[in-house]
Design an enzyme around this catalytic site. Structure first.
Site, short mmCIF file in Angstrom:
data_model
loop_
_atom_site.label_atom_id
_atom_site.label_comp_id
_atom_site.label_asym_id
_atom_site.label_seq_id
_atom_site.Cartn_x
_atom_site.Cartn_y
_atom_site.Cartn_z
N HIS A 166 57.40 60.04 41.19
CA HIS A 166 58.26 61.11 40.17
C HIS A 166 59.49 60.79 40.96
O HIS A 166 60.45 62.38 40.30
CB HIS A 166 57.81 62.36 41.21
N ASP A 382 68.54 61.06 39.00
CA ASP A 382 67.60 61.63 38.87
C ASP A 382 66.12 61.79 38.13
O ASP A 382 66.63 60.96 37.74
CB ASP A 382 67.50 63.76 38.52
#
Length: 735
Positions: A166, A382
């Protein structure tokens, strides 16, 4: 159909202890929401840490916790305070997190953190093994558990395992600095399917696998032993309906139903109807670029002073890992920065930055999303950034502007937003000005496209796509012509061999009998191999030929005293019964003077490559080069050689990290058929590992037993996984 087992660091429930009673409340986080479609009914189990350390759980409460979790289809992994410190706060968040987000200077490479990480990953793997059956499907989540897939695979080799990361996967140059890089890659490669948010992360991972482990990568498939591991990108979505419907309900709220926050925002909006609200929501993490964003806001106010009192920046920083020193320093920096800028620019009626350092309930997030004209999200790095997607989902009238860092994973799907480089203050200032002045019609055009895309590829579709891809991988027949040689087939072949009156064996050398080596001369036979070949060649009525692309001088040195039959240089030379080599084919070598300078120029431009000159062929080896660069040069050389050789009756053979130029009328198939025609053989066997051996597999009669080493597309009837298996098979021919 087996059950689905989901594994993550934390369980999707929160435990509350009240007067000795335990209640488990489902979490509302992105992953918990996304996995609803997968984690439903009685056919799934979620394994993770409960959030309470062993020290925090009284003995009498432990069974009650298990019961409460079981009601939510969950099972806990017990972790001590020391394990959480070393594995979670240590290796996961002081080593992996900064490194994978390109903050190399914050990465701590402590042996004790790594030891704790291994120990806890083993605990998670053991918890899976205790609950799993062979027909179950396992989905492991995120960077805290990267060793788990291989730990499970070692005990359950046939179970189906998926892994999803993730966070970003860094480029090879960053990842290679990790002392335990090979162990991490091998841990992940225990999976059947490895998922990332974006193609960039996927590409970085594949590059590291090739460069650090030397494994073959074909498109997004990695071949490892007898398995093929698929690597793919699955951009994670949000629960679009939840945010969209919450925003619609919010818009219909009467004054008395509004939250205190919404009432305050409304008051400010009424006092300055033309003022624009910028929204910045992040966890307080150095990867989010919060401090840089506030500096950029100061730059904007100085560059465009006309917007003073016309704009307000709402900064919501959600507390995170407050016991890690870097996070404490970051909070101090942001606090001071907000204080200084507010002190410098504030007027009696205007404060430029509203700063909240806390978590906010869902309804207050909706207040902020629906009230803000511009969402400004500029992470320095990110994995995805779901806040950007949530903001767009709440814009029920399709107004609003999203300014998004191109370093966020979601930027790949959100081209209609204003994409900026978070380090470029000039570009940011211009983007803010563009956003303030963007016509409503243009806002609606951009957001209509974004909303349609986000609604279609929501978090449920993300989870289902991953699971479907994992199930496909499990059931996939890689449409190889060859079948993996089973024990039954080995027994059948052995019986046919023993019954035969006259046998013929063709055995390749490199990649079949011996492994590859950076220096080809160092791949010499060992004692065990000599003993095996001695035993086969001494069996009555059996003609064994070593058939190789090797030069005759090397084979003379290694094998001539053994008096084995040998064919070398792909069928140019033959030696039988210990006699000196003689030409099997009449071949020319005048072309070599023309080709050698070309290969030399490629050696000069490709560090680590070299030329091997044989009697009637030239080979360009690139095993020692950077894998990506070597492959690029090989493709380039192939193009150059193809145009050069024209009608010169030459062929270019692409072997394992080697390209060889030789006469077209010479190959292993032609040589093997010449030998086959010399006697009445009723058992023929051929084994080899690369492209040059395909000539044998094609030319030999259909009754021949042809075997490929490695799971690749081939003309052979069977395949075996490794050199170890080759030797085990050949031992059967010594009886």
């Amino acid at each position: 159909m087996g059950k689905t087992i989901i594994i993550s660091n934390r369980l999707p429930v929160q435990l509350q202890i009240d007067n000795g009673e335990i209640t488990a409340i489902p979490s509302v986080g992105g992953l918990a929401t996304g996995m609803k479609s997968v984690h439903s009914g009685g056919d799934s189990l979620w394994i993770g840490w409960s959030g309470l350390t062993d020290e925090e759980i009284p003995d009498e409460l432990a069974p009650k916790i298990d019961t409460a979790l079981a009601e939510h289809g969950s099972s806990k992994v017990n972790l001590t305070e020391a394990e959480i410190d070393g594995y979670y706060y240590g290796f996961s968040n002081r080593t992996v997190w900064p490194l994978f987000h390109y903050f190399l200077e914050y990465s701590e490479f402590e042996r004790e953190y790594w030891d704790a990480y291994k120990k806890v990953n083993q605990k998670f793997a053991d918890a899976i093994l205790e609950k799993a059956d062979d027909d179950d499907t396992i989905w492991v989540h995120d960077y805290q558990l990267m060793l788990v897939p291989q730990m499970v695979r070692e005990k359950r080799p046939d179970i189906s395992i998926g892994f999803f990361l993730h966070i970003p996967f860094p480029s090879f140059e960053i990842f290679r600095t990790l002392p335990w890089r090979e162990e991490i890659l091998k841990g992940l490669l225990g999976s059947d399917l490895i998922g990332f948010h974006t193609y960039d992360y996927e590409r970085h991972f594949l590059s590291s696998v090739r460069r650090l482990l030397g494994l073959e990568v074909s498109f997004n498939d990695i071949s490892l032993d007898d398995r093929v591991i698929k690597v793919d990108s699955f951009p994670m979505g949000i629960d679009y309906k939840k945010f969209s419907e919450a925003a619609k309900k919010h818009d219909q709220n009467k004054e008395k139903d509004k939250s205190e926050l919404q009432k305050r925002i409304d008051t400010h909006k009424k006092s300055a109807p033309d003022a624009k609200f910028f929204l910045s929501i992040d966890r307080l993490d150095y990867s989010k670029g919060i401090a840089k964003r506030i500096y950029a806001f100061e730059y904007f106010l100085n560059k465009y002073p006309q917007y003073k009192e016309k704009v307000r920046l709402i900064v919501l920083a959600v507390p995170s890992r407050s016991n890690v020193p870097q996070y404490q320093l970051l909070k101090k920096e942001v606090d001071e920065l907000v204080g200084r800028i507010n002190g410098e620019f504030s007027t009696v009626s205007w404060t430029p930055i509203w700063y909240f350092y806390r978590s906010m309930p869902f309804e207050n997030l909706i207040d902020l999303y629906t009230s803000s004209d511009i969402a400004w999200l500029t992470p320095l790095r990110d994995g995805m950034n779901l806040v950007a997607k949530e903001y767009i989902a709440t814009r029920t009238d399709q107004t609003g502007v999203l300014i998004l860092s191109e370093m966020a994973g979601s930027a790949n799907e959100m081209n209609e937003s204003l994409l900026i480089n978070p380090n470029n203050f000039e570009q940011i200032a211009e983007a803010l000005q563009t956003a303030i002045n963007m016509p409503v019609e243009e806002q609606k055009q951009r957001n209509a496209v974004l909303q349609k895309r986000l609604e279609r590829y929501n978090v449920e579709k993300w989870a289902n796509d991953f699971m479907n891809s994992l199930l496909d991988q499990k059931e996939k027949d890689y449409s190889y012509v060859a079948r993996r040689m089973s024990v039954d087939q080995m027994n059948t072949i052995t019986k046919a061999y023993q019954k035969a009156k006259k046998r013929l064996l063709f055995i390749d050398y490199d990649g079949t009998l011996a492994g590859f080596h950076n220096d080809p001369q160092k791949a010499a036979p060992d004692k065990e191999l000599y003993a095996l070949l001695d035993a086969i060649s001494s069996v009555e009525n059996t003609d064994m030929y070593l058939i190789s692309g090797r030069d005759k001088d090397t084979f003379t040195q290694w094998f001539l005293p053994k008096k084995y039959n040998m064919i070398v240089e792909h069928g140019v030379w033959i030696s039988t019964g210990g006699e000196d080599f003689k030409l099997l084919e009449n071949v020319k070598k005048d072309w070599m003077e023309k080709i050698r300078p070309v290969l030399e120029s490629f050696v000069d431009r490709t560090p680590g490559s070299f030329i091997e000159e044989k009697n009637y062929s030239l080979a360009w080896h690139y095993r020692n080069t950077d894998p990506d660069f070597g492959q690029k040069r090989a493709t380039e050389l192939n193009t150059v050689l193809t145009s050069l050789i024209g009608t010169d009756d030459l062929s270019v053979l692409n072997g394992n990290k080697v390209m060889e130029i030789k006469s077209s009328n010479v190959n292993k198939g032609r040589a093997a058929m010449r030998i086959f025609g010399e006697a009445d053989y009723d058992f023929v066997f051929a084994i080899g590992d690369d492209w040059t051996d395909e000539f044998m597999f094609q030319e030999l009669p259909e009754t021949a037993v042809t075997v490929k080493v490695g799971r690749q597309k081939t003309q052979a009837r069977y395949y075996v996984d490794s050199i170890k298996n080759v030797r085990a098979l050949l031992k059967r021919f010594t009886k």
